[in-house]
Enzyme design. Structure first.
Site, PDB file in Angstrom:
ATOM      1  N   ARG A 150      -1.223   2.067  -1.326  1.00 48.53           N
ATOM      2  CA  ARG A 150      -2.607   2.462  -1.079  1.00 48.53           C
ATOM      3  C   ARG A 150      -3.386   2.296  -2.380  1.00 48.53           C
ATOM      4  O   ARG A 150      -3.016   2.857  -3.405  1.00 48.53           O
ATOM      5  CB  ARG A 150      -2.567   3.935  -0.652  1.00 48.53           C
ATOM      6  CG  ARG A 150      -3.809   4.477  -0.084  1.00 48.53           C
ATOM      7  CD  ARG A 150      -3.541   5.850   0.471  1.00 48.53           C
ATOM      8  NE  ARG A 150      -3.512   6.890  -0.538  1.00 48.53           N
ATOM      9  CZ  ARG A 150      -4.013   8.098  -0.380  1.00 48.53           C
ATOM     10  NH1 ARG A 150      -4.586   8.428   0.762  1.00 48.53           N
ATOM     11  NH2 ARG A 150      -3.954   8.989  -1.322  1.00 48.53           N
TER      12      ARG A 150
ATOM     13  N   THR B 172     -10.017   2.573  -3.403  1.00 47.29           N
ATOM     14  CA  THR B 172     -10.574   2.357  -2.055  1.00 47.29           C
ATOM     15  C   THR B 172      -9.766   3.074  -0.972  1.00 47.29           C
ATOM     16  O   THR B 172     -10.251   3.238   0.142  1.00 47.29           O
ATOM     17  CB  THR B 172     -10.562   0.857  -1.701  1.00 47.29           C
ATOM     18  OG1 THR B 172      -9.189   0.431  -1.627  1.00 47.29           O
ATOM     19  CG2 THR B 172     -11.290   0.029  -2.754  1.00 47.29           C
TER      20      THR B 172
ATOM     21  N   ASP C  60       2.115  13.634  -4.609  1.00 51.63           N
ATOM     22  CA  ASP C  60       2.428  12.225  -4.366  1.00 51.63           C
ATOM     23  C   ASP C  60       3.913  12.106  -4.005  1.00 51.63           C
ATOM     24  O   ASP C  60       4.786  12.261  -4.865  1.00 51.63           O
ATOM     25  CB  ASP C  60       2.107  11.395  -5.616  1.00 51.63           C
ATOM     26  CG  ASP C  60       2.240   9.903  -5.347  1.00 51.63           C
ATOM     27  OD1 ASP C  60       3.307   9.468  -4.830  1.00 51.63           O
ATOM     28  OD2 ASP C  60       1.288   9.167  -5.629  1.00 51.63           O
TER      29      ASP C  60
ATOM     30  N   ASP D  42       6.106   9.416  -5.935  1.00 47.77           N
ATOM     31  CA  ASP D  42       6.389   9.808  -7.324  1.00 47.77           C
ATOM     32  C   ASP D  42       7.408  10.938  -7.378  1.00 47.77           C
ATOM     33  O   ASP D  42       8.280  10.952  -8.250  1.00 47.77           O
ATOM     34  CB  ASP D  42       5.093  10.258  -8.029  1.00 47.77           C
ATOM     35  CG  ASP D  42       4.241   9.072  -8.450  1.00 47.77           C
ATOM     36  OD1 ASP D  42       4.750   7.934  -8.420  1.00 47.77           O
ATOM     37  OD2 ASP D  42       3.072   9.287  -8.797  1.00 47.77           O
TER      38      ASP D  42
HETATM   39  C1  PRP Z   1       1.605   7.070   0.162  1.00 47.51           C
HETATM   40  C2  PRP Z   1       2.410   7.576   1.354  1.00 47.51           C
HETATM   41  C3  PRP Z   1       1.856   6.765   2.486  1.00 47.51           C
HETATM   42  C4  PRP Z   1       0.405   6.602   2.102  1.00 47.51           C
HETATM   43  C5  PRP Z   1      -0.406   7.587   2.921  1.00 47.51           C
HETATM   44  O1  PRP Z   1       2.137   5.883  -0.294  1.00 47.51           O
HETATM   45  O2  PRP Z   1       3.793   7.450   1.175  1.00 47.51           O
HETATM   46  O3  PRP Z   1       2.469   5.488   2.624  1.00 47.51           O
HETATM   47  O4  PRP Z   1       0.303   6.935   0.705  1.00 47.51           O
HETATM   48  O5  PRP Z   1      -1.751   7.424   2.690  1.00 47.51           O
HETATM   49  P1  PRP Z   1      -2.761   6.881   3.794  1.00 47.51           P
HETATM   50  O6  PRP Z   1      -2.457   7.599   5.057  1.00 47.51           O
HETATM   51  O7  PRP Z   1      -4.110   7.244   3.235  1.00 47.51           O
HETATM   52  O8  PRP Z   1      -2.568   5.395   3.896  1.00 47.51           O
HETATM   53  P2  PRP Z   1       1.588   5.125  -1.596  1.00 47.51           P
HETATM   54  O9  PRP Z   1       0.551   4.117  -1.207  1.00 47.51           O
HETATM   55  O10 PRP Z   1       1.190   6.122  -2.638  1.00 47.51           O
HETATM   56  O11 PRP Z   1       2.836   4.286  -2.064  1.00 47.51           O
HETATM   57  P3  PRP Z   1       4.277   4.767  -2.575  1.00 47.51           P
HETATM   58  O12 PRP Z   1       5.021   5.267  -1.363  1.00 47.51           O
HETATM   59  O13 PRP Z   1       4.856   3.514  -3.118  1.00 47.51           O
HETATM   60  O14 PRP Z   1       4.093   5.835  -3.617  1.00 47.51           O
HETATM   61  N1  URA Z   2       0.066   9.923  -0.370  1.00 42.87           N
HETATM   62  C1  URA Z   2       0.820  10.910  -0.920  1.00 42.87           C
HETATM   63  O1  URA Z   2       1.925  10.645  -1.441  1.00 42.87           O
HETATM   64  N2  URA Z   2       0.353  12.168  -0.890  1.00 42.87           N
HETATM   65  C2  URA Z   2      -0.838  12.494  -0.349  1.00 42.87           C
HETATM   66  O2  URA Z   2      -1.223  13.673  -0.347  1.00 42.87           O
HETATM   67  C3  URA Z   2      -1.614  11.448   0.216  1.00 42.87           C
HETATM   68  C4  URA Z   2      -1.126  10.182   0.193  1.00 42.87           C
END
Ligand code: PRP
Ligand code: URA
Length: 206
Positions: A101, A105, A197, A200
């Site tokens: 994400r 944006t 997150d 992370d």
């Molecule tokens: C996080 C989470 C989802 C997304 C949710 O992933 O694991 O995939 O954000 O957000 P949304 O509903 O607004 O799309 P992230 O993009 O941070 O990637 P990661 O899992 O690699 O940390």
């Molecule tokens: N992705 C995450 O990992 N945590 C949130 O709260 C939203 C998006």
């Protein structure tokens, strides 16, 4: 349809994950355990087919799962739910969908996809701990639909009402399963109260 899976063990384990002092090891372990508990609940309506077998005592007709199950973790954080579900359903095939994400944006960007051939006719479970704006989940559902998947379930730990609404509008036939429906998104697109997150915290990349 939205189903919030309420079970005291799920709630207790999710509370441990939400605490900011919970470290990587315990965060991962609780996520694994919740994923297994959720899979147990979600699999209640999986269809069975009759099968003739012979026990050490007699021939009999009994039942086994009628459909393949394909698990689709959304990378990265969805990987944290794979082991718990595999422990319960060891025959699952696993697809991978790589999405991140954009921090400004909040739009999802695809960087990887790979599917087993069974995806078309299987029960497909897309897994990701967080359903925030819903952008990533909607993109993942679009991707598996392009592969021919028809029977799709979305399995997340924590969801925001905004994300649930967005997925319901984009893909009304997809059942959404959550361990908790939280209050809202904040100005940075994080779920409140949420758990921070997820990626992370699972991988220690803060
Ligand atoms: C996080 C989470 C989802 C997304 C949710 O992933 O694991 O995939 O954000 O957000 P949304 O509903 O607004 O799309 P992230 O993009 O941070 O990637 P990661 O899992 O690699 O940390
Ligand atoms: N992705 C995450 O990992 N945590 C949130 O709260 C939203 C998006």
């Amino acid at each position: 349809m939205l189903k919030v899976l309420q079970h005291p063990l799920i709630t207790h384990k999710l509370t441990q994950m939400r605490k900011k002092e919970t470290g990587t090891k315990d965060f991962r372990q609780n996520l694994d355990e919740i994923a297994g508990l959720m899979a147990y609940e979600i699999s209640r309506d999986f269809p069975l087919q009759p099968v003739e077998i012979e026990t050490p005592v007699a021939k009999t007709t009994t039942y086994e799962l009628a459909k393949e199950i394909v698990l689709v973790p959304i990378l990265r954080a969805g990987l944290g739910m794979v082991n718990g579900i595999c422990d319960l359903i060891p025959t699952v095939k696993i697809a991978h969908v790589g999405l991140y994400r954009d921090e400004e944006t909040l739009e999802p960007h695809t960087y990887f996809e790979k599917y087993p051939k069974e995806v078309k006719d299987a029960i497909v479970m897309i897994v990701d701990p967080m359903l925030a704006t819903g952008g990533s989940a909607i993109a993942a559902i679009d991707m598996v639909k392009k592969q021919g998947a028809k029977n799709i379930r979305l399995v997340c730990l924590v969801g925001a009402p905004e994300g649930v609404r967005a997925v319901e509008e984009a893909h009304p036939e997809v059942d959404i399963y959550l361990a908790a429906l939280d209050e809202k998104l904040n100005e940075k697109g994080y779920i409140v109260p949420g758990l921070g997150d997820a990626g992370d915290r699972i991988f220690g990349t803060k």
